[in-house]
Design a protein around this motif. Sequence first.
Motif, PDB file in Angstrom:
ATOM      1  N   GLU A 286      64.233  -7.286   9.583  1.00  0.00           N
ATOM      2  CA  GLU A 286      64.940  -6.322  10.421  1.00  0.00           C
ATOM      3  C   GLU A 286      63.931  -5.390  11.089  1.00  0.00           C
ATOM      4  N   LYS A 287      64.353  -4.769  12.170  1.00  0.00           N
ATOM      5  CA  LYS A 287      63.520  -3.784  12.836  1.00  0.00           C
ATOM      6  C   LYS A 287      63.491  -2.500  12.018  1.00  0.00           C
ATOM      7  N   HIS A 288      62.329  -1.882  11.923  1.00  0.00           N
ATOM      8  CA  HIS A 288      62.180  -0.631  11.165  1.00  0.00           C
ATOM      9  C   HIS A 288      61.558   0.421  12.078  1.00  0.00           C
ATOM     10  N   THR A 289      62.178   1.598  12.153  1.00  0.00           N
ATOM     11  CA  THR A 289      61.700   2.615  13.103  1.00  0.00           C
ATOM     12  C   THR A 289      60.422   3.310  12.655  1.00  0.00           C
ATOM     13  N   GLY A 290      60.212   3.485  11.347  1.00  0.00           N
ATOM     14  CA  GLY A 290      59.014   4.178  10.870  1.00  0.00           C
ATOM     15  C   GLY A 290      59.240   5.662  10.695  1.00  0.00           C
ATOM     16  N   LYS A 291      58.411   6.284   9.869  1.00  0.00           N
ATOM     17  CA  LYS A 291      58.581   7.696   9.510  1.00  0.00           C
ATOM     18  C   LYS A 291      58.319   8.633  10.681  1.00  0.00           C
ATOM     19  N   PHE A 292      57.399   8.263  11.571  1.00  0.00           N
ATOM     20  CA  PHE A 292      57.123   9.133  12.715  1.00  0.00           C
ATOM     21  C   PHE A 292      58.369   9.272  13.596  1.00  0.00           C
ATOM     22  N   VAL A 293      59.032   8.157  13.834  1.00  0.00           N
ATOM     23  CA  VAL A 293      60.226   8.192  14.678  1.00  0.00           C
ATOM     24  C   VAL A 293      61.374   8.901  13.944  1.00  0.00           C
ATOM     25  N   GLU A 294      61.474   8.683  12.618  1.00  0.00           N
ATOM     26  CA  GLU A 294      62.499   9.378  11.828  1.00  0.00           C
ATOM     27  C   GLU A 294      62.344  10.894  11.923  1.00  0.00           C
ATOM     28  N   ALA A 295      61.094  11.356  12.003  1.00  0.00           N
ATOM     29  CA  ALA A 295      60.827  12.801  12.020  1.00  0.00           C
ATOM     30  C   ALA A 295      60.840  13.385  13.430  1.00  0.00           C
ATOM     31  N   HIS A 296      61.190  12.592  14.422  1.00  0.00           N
ATOM     32  CA  HIS A 296      61.181  13.062  15.815  1.00  0.00           C
ATOM     33  C   HIS A 296      61.981  14.365  15.963  1.00  0.00           C
ATOM     34  N   SER A 297      61.382  15.343  16.576  1.00  0.00           N
ATOM     35  CA  SER A 297      61.904  16.692  16.814  1.00  0.00           C
ATOM     36  C   SER A 297      61.825  17.573  15.570  1.00  0.00           C
ATOM     37  N   GLY A 298      61.420  17.001  14.428  1.00  0.00           N
ATOM     38  CA  GLY A 298      61.333  17.762  13.189  1.00  0.00           C
ATOM     39  C   GLY A 298      59.920  17.821  12.642  1.00  0.00           C
ATOM     40  N   THR A 299      59.809  17.750  11.329  1.00  0.00           N
ATOM     41  CA  THR A 299      58.523  17.889  10.638  1.00  0.00           C
ATOM     42  C   THR A 299      58.233  16.641   9.820  1.00  0.00           C
ATOM     43  N   LEU A 300      57.001  16.149   9.917  1.00  0.00           N
ATOM     44  CA  LEU A 300      56.540  15.014   9.106  1.00  0.00           C
ATOM     45  C   LEU A 300      55.512  15.539   8.114  1.00  0.00           C
ATOM     46  N   PHE A 301      55.807  15.339   6.836  1.00  0.00           N
ATOM     47  CA  PHE A 301      54.908  15.800   5.776  1.00  0.00           C
ATOM     48  C   PHE A 301      54.216  14.590   5.161  1.00  0.00           C
ATOM     49  N   LEU A 302      52.923  14.476   5.382  1.00  0.00           N
ATOM     50  CA  LEU A 302      52.126  13.369   4.843  1.00  0.00           C
ATOM     51  C   LEU A 302      51.392  13.853   3.599  1.00  0.00           C
ATOM     52  N   ASP A 303      51.928  13.534   2.439  1.00  0.00           N
ATOM     53  CA  ASP A 303      51.315  13.931   1.169  1.00  0.00           C
ATOM     54  C   ASP A 303      50.225  12.933   0.796  1.00  0.00           C
ATOM     55  N   GLU A 304      49.191  13.428   0.122  1.00  0.00           N
ATOM     56  CA  GLU A 304      48.040  12.618  -0.291  1.00  0.00           C
ATOM     57  C   GLU A 304      47.452  11.860   0.902  1.00  0.00           C
ATOM     58  N   ILE A 305      47.174  12.599   1.945  1.00  0.00           N
ATOM     59  CA  ILE A 305      46.632  12.017   3.175  1.00  0.00           C
ATOM     60  C   ILE A 305      45.282  11.357   2.935  1.00  0.00           C
ATOM     61  N   GLY A 306      44.562  11.809   1.915  1.00  0.00           N
ATOM     62  CA  GLY A 306      43.246  11.259   1.617  1.00  0.00           C
ATOM     63  C   GLY A 306      43.281   9.833   1.112  1.00  0.00           C
ATOM     64  N   ASP A 307      44.466   9.324   0.782  1.00  0.00           N
ATOM     65  CA  ASP A 307      44.580   7.955   0.278  1.00  0.00           C
ATOM     66  C   ASP A 307      44.865   6.938   1.379  1.00  0.00           C
TER      67      ASP A 307
END
Length: 520
Positions: free
Chosen positions: A228-249
């Motif tokens: 199936e097509k998946h939109t991804g977290k960036f698109v899910e967070a559109h107009s809002g906030t994206l929190f990337l935890d443990e970015i160093g990994d």
Amino acid sequence: MAASILIVDDDPVQRRLLEAAVTKFGHTAIVADGGEAGLDVVDGPNARDVSVVILDLMMPGLDGIGVLKAMRERGIHIPVIVQTAQGGIETVVSAMRHGAFDFVVKPASPDRLQASIGNALKVEALEGEVKRSSRQRGGHLTFKDMITHSPAMDRVIRLGRKAAASNIPILIEGESGVGKELVARAIQGSGDRRSKPFVTVNCGAIPDNLVESILFGHEKGSFTGATEKHTGKFVEAHSGTLFLDEIGDLPLDVQVKLLRAVQDGEVDPVGGRSTVRVDIRLISATHRNLLQQVKDGKFREDLFYRLNVYPIFVPPLRDRRDDIPHLVEHFMEKMAPADPRHRLRGISAAALAMLQAYDWPGNIRQLENAVFRASVLAEGDMLTEEEFPQIRAQVEGTVNLDADIASPASGGPASGWPASGLASGSLPRDNVPAAVGAAAAEPDAPARPRFGTLRALDDRGNVRALADVELEMIKLAIDHYNGQMSEVARRLGIGRSTLYRKLKEYGIDPETGRFERLAS
């Protein structure tokens, strides 16, 4: 309550006995013939089926302590009941320090084993209820909702409020469990995107081959399994906030695409033919030293400077111990609706002093788990140090739990602080040395038989002479081990002849352990 119990033991006879007992209790038994096999089960695809682990400590290869360490490193929080027929109290204490829920001594009686399993299941069930009630409450989080009265957090709140008024990328740094996501949610809840989506991604928990797809999305049929097509977290967070935890990994190849997304506001779905524009507020978090990772070639320098526009460092709990009484109150109140029949009045002063003396390597997350489990398993209506066996095992020898602790407020209860009144009647950090340093208040005072500590500074705030500290340690050890000089020497890591020489130098009678400095 039927559950699946994992039995980890290299002894086939013991496995069969435990399997029969667990089945008789009405549960389903899963068996593993060693530490490696047991770890594979709790870290595999069927890990959710396991409610409790019964773990033998003494096993060849990966022993019980090794399994506990691995579970903690991998963030596996299944309650573990350790069992041992060898080793003394030190072995059990070591297991509790590494996160064991309870322990039984082989051969464990059926009643003891059943009670231990029942307690573990009770804790897990109420944890789920607390999480559900927390989700139902929902609502926007702001900095006013943060439980803190510590000066160490003033800077965090001040920077966070300024950040909420802008849209620049934020990097939140701090140890695991300090509340980095809480700060991120407070920033979002205090800004103009408060009513928009807040999407979280734990970069360290995603398999490397799926990171790109989860972050940026994918088209149907773009790779094996993409049905199936998946939109991804960036698109899910559109107009809002994206929190990337443990970015160093994040893997290096994904860091390249993340850099473009941050710079241009565009993402490329896997298998897609065109880019997708996104408008997000990006907040990243890490427990790692990203600058060192840049030097080591594990993190892109250009991405680091893009993310590190507005850094916020969240101090560990050991640097803000004044928050502990208020956090304890909050966590006790948080779990109260989940079990209204068992409402606690508060926590004893000795228990609170013990919690404040501990360094909390797992920070607020570890404190919450400890208070929650203690609250569930408490037999009375007041939490005492007995409800925190793991913490007590590590604090013993540092804080004198037998000392009387004065009430910080006139007219306040001497026996403990009420769960509803910690905010106004908490135990100040200034009062803790009365308990922590009681065994060493005077150089010539006899040491406590069970608990003791050494003062590093004198009354003027200067570092004490090494000879004074050595003398105090020898006296404490003699008292602690009841004058058994062989044991004293072994524990101090010196030979008996060296011990007797030092006793003579300091004027201590080897027979009585009394301090009788000879007249010159």
